[in-house]
Design an enzyme around this catalytic site. Sequence first.
Site, short mmCIF file in Angstrom:
data_model
loop_
_atom_site.label_atom_id
_atom_site.label_comp_id
_atom_site.label_asym_id
_atom_site.label_seq_id
_atom_site.Cartn_x
_atom_site.Cartn_y
_atom_site.Cartn_z
N PRO A 1 3.20 -9.96 -3.23
CA PRO A 1 2.77 -9.91 -1.82
C PRO A 1 2.17 -8.54 -1.52
O PRO A 1 2.78 -7.52 -1.82
CB PRO A 1 4.06 -10.12 -1.03
CG PRO A 1 5.06 -10.64 -2.01
CD PRO A 1 4.64 -10.14 -3.35
N GLU A 2 0.96 -8.53 -0.98
CA GLU A 2 0.34 -7.26 -0.58
C GLU A 2 0.39 -7.16 0.94
O GLU A 2 0.96 -8.03 1.61
CB GLU A 2 -1.09 -7.20 -1.13
CG GLU A 2 -1.06 -7.19 -2.67
CD GLU A 2 -2.25 -6.45 -3.29
OE1 GLU A 2 -2.62 -5.38 -2.78
OE2 GLU A 2 -2.78 -6.95 -4.28
#
Length: 271
Positions: free
Chosen positions: A2-3
């Site tokens: 997840p960014e």
Amino acid sequence: MPELPEVETTRRGIRAALRGHEITAFVLRDRRLRWPVSPGLARELPGQTVRDVRRRAKYLLIDLDRGTLIAHLGMSGSLRVLPADAPWAKHDHYGLTLDSGGCLRFNDPRRFGSLHWVQGDPLEHPLLAGLGPEPLGHDFDGAYLAARAKGRRVAVKQFLMDQRVVVGVGNIYASEALFRAGIHPRRAAGRVSLERFKRLAAAVRDVLGEAIREGGTTLRDYVSANGTPGYFRQKLFVYERAGQPCRRCRTPIRRLAQGQRSTYFCPACQT
Ligand SMILES: [Zn+2]
């Protein structure tokens, strides 16, 4: 992994479900995350109300009456809002039950996520102190990047991914922003002009903003707070497109290794 857009999408989803609600229970099924989760949270959290859910870099800050939970999704984690009686899934490690009849569950097959409880200013916690500015905040622009890059020989892609320079610009978004700004990822940071840094700062904002609007890029394990995948992936210009034609000039996209990560770029559009 997840960014920042995925974390921001998660924040918006869980904020709507948590804010103003009282925690009635905290269940810890497996405390062995990146750092051990304190079992004392099962006594500390019930009875407290969620005041707000904020984000700093890729950390979610869940503000309660007497302190703040700092949650990180790690490499493969997701936080989802479910009915309180939903069955526990494999890799569900902790859950917050709310007086709304809902609950917040953390699922993380690889267990690189984390959960800390802090009293006092969470921004001064060792995990958060020393982080660079937010890329969507007011103190991030081309002049700032140029000042930080002065005299530095590090490749501009690695410079952009350094959390002390700016937070939350991960591999996908660094590759995409450098493409949009027309900058070769291997160019020395100190040899990028102010004009090009202005384009780069704008490109970072655009790429992240678009990804947030699309609900985050769907990659492997990621689902947002309500379980729907993001749709940004179809809009990527270079990331994981090695060998495919550039969407601008038709030159095949190339891949190179930088700091053990893959970088994707167009050898014609980026100099
Ligand atoms: Zn091109």
